[in-house]
Design an enzyme around this catalytic site. Structure first.
Site: not given
Lengths: 385, 291
Positions: A103, A191
């Protein structure tokens, strides 16, 4: 402005970030041919381009092993309704080679008043679970905007997250590119989740979320061009054409209007306390001329279910007679069951009050609390009738 | 006394020849503010309302004894104008523009703070110390001199409260427009020490909003360091989640972060009075100050 996945990935590509090979589909014709033309090999993933949380669980992500299967998925998914949003576009990508999932995100953080990099070696769907059960596995590091991403910054991320120092080169490259994009595209959020680590050790952005600061859109023509592809309520778009900000709040009979956001929030708070739900709010911004007020009243009254508007205008240089005249002009075009309650303070207040008092459907009040009481009374009267 | 802006303020107006700059310079002069210089590149050597205009902030600083600047330029030029003021080391820099890119402010805030300069705004009406001087575009007629210090993220809620307060015969020491953006030049917690140290300020009003944690930071500071009564109003309790309420900074996360309830709770624990409405702020102040 929140970008759709395919839009975010197009910007990723401009900064040299790898994304899975893919193509955008917006019609049901010849799906297999389009996939072949884009040079994709099966299996492919077909992803609905809508901004809803839990898109996969809602049925917005499907896998296809052949052209026929892809065609049948597109036939059902395209132009369908996903959690209330229409699916106008699908992104078809090759199924990725995934050895590991990380992530990575950069966001503007209000605690440190600067960018923060968030990284975890446990990425993918589990990131929210990781945040709850093992928060130490998520590294959260503020970036000094005067220096940007440095070698020691990357060393810290790799070391602290436990991902290992052997990844400083590839992760450093990825982070530097993403940060460049974050700064140059005035992002609130950039992101990548997941970052796929392929068996060859390369990093690929499997899914992307990018939010760009609305105030910076004037200098980002590539992002501005994406706006039409994002589903927005028609009244928001229409209000914007008059330089108003229209905010859908809930459902109900009451709309609020002001020349400042703080006042709008106060009005909604006080009405809610009285048990009145507000359907929408409209921020006029500066320059409340009669023509603009008229359009603003019309837009709010065209909100389904709205028949009552509460307006609070407070400005030293706002002319109250202009405001009142705008309301009068708008009400003349409406049916007689509409009510506008106005509180205003500023230049030519007496002249403004005179216009309000002679306008059918308009009520003037002396303060915000009195206005809220009046709204409640008007609603009751309406119910009784 | 009062804070930041007073009779000793010697003001530069950046963008003085523009429509807004000129109009508000006139208003500020009328109010008694000492405007000592204006800056507009290419208009150096001219005069506006008797105020000398310079091409750059540095020249204005060299030629005058200015100690404050207010920037009346559109948002897209704000970053350059702040950087110019920072490089010229103007101790107090006020910004007002709406819709300033938050990245620009992030950088400018850092640059100003590195040099120890004070930066306020944007998306703010400026600062006024009633009866002494004003730097900004606020409608000054509603303000009156007195014991209440104001700091507000919202201009309209501040005006509304000040208007009622003045009508009740209670004046203000200084009113600061903190501004509604995500990253302001100065947050509540950074302005609190000024009010605490000012002998004229007897009570402090903080008009906050949903979003961010500026109110929480202020609460922690108030608990430890502020002896004066603080009245807090938090707007946006019933705003929908995940939607920016016009002020870019006023947004509650989908997870409820930045919500009004949390802010009110910590402020209450810090000993603040929590007001339900602008009118309630006035009632609380009337009671505190009559003691």
């Amino acid at each position: 402005m929140k970008l759709l996945e395919y839009q975010a990935k197009e910007i990723f590509e401009k900064y040299g970030l790898s994304t899975p090979k893919g193509t955008v589909i917006d019609s049901k014709e010849d799906v297999a041919a389009k996939i072949a033309q884009a040079g994709l090999s099966y299996p492919v993933v077909i992803k609905a381009q809508v901004q809803v949380g839990g898109r996969g669980k809602a049925g917005g992500v499907k896998f296809a092993d052949s052209g026929e299967e892809a065609q049948s998925i597109v036939d059902t998914l395209l132009f369908s309704d996903l959690k209330g949003l229409k699916v106008n576009k699908l992104l078809v990508v090759e199924k990725a080679d995934v050895a590991k999932e990380w992530y990575l995100s950069i966001l503007l953080d209000r605690k440190t008043n600067g960018p923060v990099v968030i990284f975890s070696a446990a990425g993918g769907m589990e990131i929210e679970e990781t945040a709850k059960t093992n928060p130490d596995a998520i590294v959260n590091v503020p970036v000094n905007p005067l220096t940007g991403i440095t070698a020691y910054f990357v060393n810290y991320v790799c070391s602290k997250s436990g991902v290992g120092m052997e990844y400083t080169k590839v992760l450093g490259e990825l982070l530097t590119k993403l940060y460049k994009m974050f700064i140059e595209h005035s992002c609130m959020l950039a992101e990548i989740n997941p970052v796929s680590v392929t068996s060859a050790g390369e990093l690929v952005a499997i899914d992307g979320k990018v939010t760009v600061d609305d105030s910076a859109l004037y200098r980002l023509p590539d992002v501005l061009a994406y706006r039409d592809a994002i589903e927005e309520p028609p009244l928001v778009v229409e209000a914007r054409s008059f330089r108003f900000l229209y905010i859908p709040v809930s459902t109900g009979r009451v709309a609020v209007m002001s020349n400042g956001s703080g006042m709008l929030m106060s009005m909604i708070d006080l009405l809610s306390k009285k048990g009145v739900t507000v359907a929408c709010a409209l921020d006029l911004g500066g320059g409340a001329t009669r023509d603009r007020i008229k359009e603003a009243v019309r837009i709010e009254l065209s909100t389904p279910g709205v028949d009552t508007i509460f307006i609070c205008i407070f400005g030293g240089i706002t002319r109250c007679d202009e405001v009142a005249d705008g309301v009068r002009m708008a009400l003349e075009n409406e049916s007689s069951d509409k009510t506008v309650i106005i509180r205003m303070e500023g230049t030519n207040k007496d002249a403004g009050m005179e216009i309000v008092n002679s306008t059918k459907g308009a009520i003037s009040v002396g303060g915000i609390v009195e206005g809220v009481e009046t709204v409640a009374k008007v609603l009751k009267g309406g119910d009784a009738a | 006394m009062s804070i930041l802006i007073d009779e000793n303020t010697r003001l530069i107006v950046q963008g003085i020849t523009g429509r807004e700059g000129q109009f508000h310079t006139e208003q500020m002069l009328e109010y008694g503010t000492k405007v000592v210089a204006g800056v507009t590149p290419g208009k150096g050597g001219q005069e506006v309302l008797g105020v000398p205009v310079f091409n750059t902030v540095r020249e204005a600083m060299e030629a005058t004894d200015a100690n404050t600047t207010i920037i009346f330029v559109p948002a897209k030029f704000l970053k350059d104008s702040i950087m110019e003021a920072v490089d010229a080391e103007v101790p107090l820099i006020l910004t007002i523009a709406e819709h300033t890119p938050v990245h620009d402010m992030m950088l400018c805030r850092r640059l100003a703070h590195e040099k120890g300069l004070r930066l306020f705004g944007p998306n703010s009406f400026g600062i006024i110390s009633p009866g002494k001087a004003k730097a900004g575009f606020m409608a000054h007629k509603i303000f009156s001199q007195g014991p209440v210090g104001f700091m507000s993220r919202s201009a309209t809620n501040c005006y509304e409260t000040v208007f009622m307060l003045t009508n009740r015969g209670i004046g203000q020491s200084t009113c600061i427009g903190i501004g509604g953006d995500m990253i302001p030049g100065t947050t509540f917690v950074e302005a609190l020490p000024d009010f605490e140290a000012d002998p004229e300020t007897k009570a402090i009003v903080m008009i906050g909003e949903i979003g961010g944690d500026a109110e929480e930071q202020a609460a922690a500071y108030i608990k430890e360091h502020v002896t004066k009564p603080v009245v807090a109003l938090i707007a946006g309790k019933n705003a929908p989640k995940g939607t920016s309420m016009g002020h870019a900074g006023a947004i509650v996360g989908e997870d409820g972060s930045g919500g009004a309830e949390g802010k009110e709770k910590v402020l209450k624990e810090a000993g603040c009075y929590i007001a339900e409405s602008t009118e309630h702020v006035v009632d609380i102040l009337a009671e505190i100050l009559s003691k």
